[in-house]
Design an enzyme around this catalytic site. Structure first.
Site, PDB file in Angstrom:
ATOM      1  N   SER A 204       0.832  -1.197   0.000  1.00  0.00           N
ATOM      2  CA  SER A 204       0.000   0.000   0.000  1.00  0.00           C
ATOM      3  C   SER A 204       0.877   1.262   0.000  1.00  0.00           C
ATOM      4  CB  SER A 204      -0.938  -0.048   1.207  1.00  0.00           C
ATOM      5  OG  SER A 204      -1.902   0.957   1.116  1.00  0.00           O
ATOM      6  N   ASP A 398      -8.383  -5.004  -6.013  1.00  0.00           N
ATOM      7  CA  ASP A 398      -8.191  -3.776  -5.229  1.00  0.00           C
ATOM      8  C   ASP A 398      -8.491  -2.571  -6.102  1.00  0.00           C
ATOM      9  OD1 ASP A 398      -7.398  -1.879  -3.357  1.00  0.00           O
ATOM     10  OD2 ASP A 398      -5.248  -2.169  -3.724  1.00  0.00           O
ATOM     11  N   HIS A 455      -6.718  -5.701  -1.773  1.00  0.00           N
ATOM     12  CA  HIS A 455      -5.572  -4.899  -1.333  1.00  0.00           C
ATOM     13  C   HIS A 455      -4.551  -5.741  -0.570  1.00  0.00           C
ATOM     14  CE1 HIS A 455      -3.841  -0.959  -0.661  1.00  0.00           C
ATOM     15  NE2 HIS A 455      -3.805  -1.130   0.644  1.00  0.00           N
TER      16      HIS A 455
END
Ligand SMILES: *[C@@H]1O[C@H](CO)[C@@H](O)[C@H](O)[C@H]1NC(C)=O
Ligand SMILES: *[C@@H]1O[C@H](CO)[C@@H](O)[C@H](O)[C@H]1NC(C)=O
Ligand SMILES: *[C@@H]1O[C@H](CO)[C@@H](O)[C@H](O)[C@H]1NC(C)=O
Length: 478
Positions: A204, A398, A455
């Site tokens: 991320s 994601d 994610h």
């Protein structure tokens, strides 16, 4: 979202150093005379109290470490703090399930900014997972399958990491200095790992952290060698669902929502037209003048997309589309790590409150413009240019750091391997004869998508996630 963490640092009461103080620190004369002996053997560490280690090459630093005996208990684990003057970075270290004495070493950080790496440990890739507010169970597809793995809470203010006098870190370049020091001190002390291939991994916002952290470790190597110390064997970087190029991701939000890329069509035509205008206007301007517009479009997009999970278009959220509501594990982790017996087992002050996500720090990073103030992909390209391979993997469902933007970023990286990477075919890759996603690689740079994952790849597709990482560790391309 729940708690907002105040700047930690009031609790200056570090747990008293217990061992080794009589012989440390050594004078530089003693060091030169070879009197410094690193702490060779992790297995000799106490599980009851911290052992404090100092090193004459790092006079302002020390390490507090203990055996931690949590998680599945199958492998040895250690926890503690790397103390960098008044800043204290918490880490957990798990030996490999395979062969700790020869397996590679992997560094892991979650993103945020402000996300504790306990999220990675207890809901993604660690040897155990939380199953409730006071329980964990063994996780079969843990990434310490074939590697010794660190989890670090960084920067100070995140998770169990703290600063004595309320010092704060607001940018990735500042955070990188502490991380580079952390890495050098660890390897200098635990010489059994010296020369071992070292991989730096993150997820991320880690897509912005890792390129700068790895560059700091790389540049620090020259200084270590000058000082007569062994360099860190930086062997690769791995980035999962990284928002490395935040401005590029802005354009990708438009494509994900309004183009034909397989994401659900939750955005009205009129909103798509509006977004399209903003994106093209913004693209015409310099990055600098795009910042305000960027913020506007990000928050608009998140709002438009709130009908579904922004971290995973395939899986719904309860109530609001935020991390905590979408993933109940976050609250479990917070409850678990606030149990006094757990804090004792990992050697954390029982009065230190644990929060999984520091929103105050998160806001501080964005206010400091950390998400646009430096070009993280240039650091990534520079690492590739110096021969450090990179694995860029993306859970394909994601939205928040999506494969459209990340795939474009890999193609746009400016380095001598760019053309060979671009001309490498995008092909399927397989786990157990099933297509696991697509990949493109020129040997140094590998891009891979993971089908069926959002994610957090190891959470959603544990088997594919581990296959990916083990193949990367073993042979670099998949
Ligand atoms: C957690 O579970 C253990 C074992 O079941 C129990 O002894 C302990 O009291 C529990 N702790 C809390 C805080 O619930
Ligand atoms: C780094 O690790 C690789 C793989 O084990 C090894 O071949 C190489 O010699 C190491 N490099 C250094 C500088 O120790
Ligand atoms: C930790 O949380 C408890 C309960 O919310 C609170 O009473 C205490 O003051 C907090 N401690 C610190 C050091 O912030």
């Amino acid at each position: 979202m729940g708690l907002i963490v105040r700047a930690v640092g009031l609790l200056a009461l570090a747990i008293a150093p217990v061992l080794g103080l009589s012989q440390f620190p050594l004078s530089s004369e003693q060091y030169d005379a070879g009197l410094f002996t690193p702490y060779e053997d992790l297995h000799a560490l106490s599980a009851l109290e911290y052992t404090t280690l100092r090193h004459p090459g790092f006079p302002a630093h020390s390490v507090r470490i203990k055996e931690s005996r949590i998680c599945d208990g199958e492998v040895r684990s250690y926890s503690g703090y790397i103390d960098i003057e008044a800043r204290h970075l918490f880490f957990m270290f798990f030996e490999s399930r395979n062969d700790p004495a020869t397996d590679d070493v992997m560094f892991w950080t979650n993103g945020g900014p402000g996300g504790s790496s306990a999220l990675g440990l207890y809901m993604e890739l660690g040897p155990c997972r939380v199953t409730g507010p006071n329980s964990t169970e063994r996780f079969e597809y843990a990434w310490n399958d074939r590697a010794n793995v660190f989890f670090i809470d960084q920067p100070v203010g995140v998770g169990f990491s703290y600063a004595d006098f309320g010092e704060q870190v607001s940018t990735t370049p500042e955070a990188a200095k502490d991380v580079a020091a952390f890495v050098a001190i660890f390897f200098e002390h635990f010489s059994q790992f010296k020369d071992r291939p070292f991989h730096m991994a993150g997820e991320s916002y880690g897509g912005r952290y890792i390129p700068l952290f790895a560059a700091a470790v790389y540049d620090q190597n020259a200084k270590l060698v000058e000082a007569g110390m062994a360099p860190i064997n930086l062997t690769s970087v791995m980035i999962g669902n990284g928002c490395t190029d935040e401005l590029g991701m802005m354009e990708a939000y438009y494509d994900a929502q309004c183009g034909d890329y397989g994401f659900p069509r939750v955005t009205d035509i009129s909103d798509c037209i509006r977004m399209k205008q903003i994106v093209s206007r913004c693209k015409k301007r310099l990055q600098e003048s795009c910042k305000d517009i960027y913020d506007a479009i990000s928050s608009t997009s998140t709002k438009l997309f709130s009908a579904v999970n922004p971290y995973d278009a395939l899986r719904p959220c309860k109530e609001d589309a935020d991390m905590r509501k979408c993933y109940p594990e976050v609250d479990f982790i917070e409850s678990y790590l606030n149990i006094p017996a757990v804090k004792e087992a990992i050697g954390v002050d029982v009065h230190r409150n644990y929060t999984a996500i520091n929103l105050e720090l998160n806001a501080r990073f964005f206010m400091a413009g950390d998400h646009v103030n430096y070009v993280a992909e240039d650091y990534l390209a520079a690492l590739l240019e110096r021969g450090v391979p990179a694995l860029i993997y993306v859970g394909a469902t994601d939205w928040i750091c999506n494969w459209i933007g990340i795939g474009r970023m890999t193609l746009d990286l400016e380095w001598t391997g760019q053309e060979s990477f671009r001309s490498s075919p995008l092909r399927d890759w397989f786990v157990d004869d099933e297509v696991a996603g697509t990949t493109r690689s020129n040997g140094k740079l590998t891009f891979a998508t993971i089908d069926g994952a959002g994610h957090m790849v190891p959470l959603d597709q544990p088997e594919r996630g581990l296959a990916l990482i083990n193949r990367w560790l073993a042979s670099r391309p998949l």
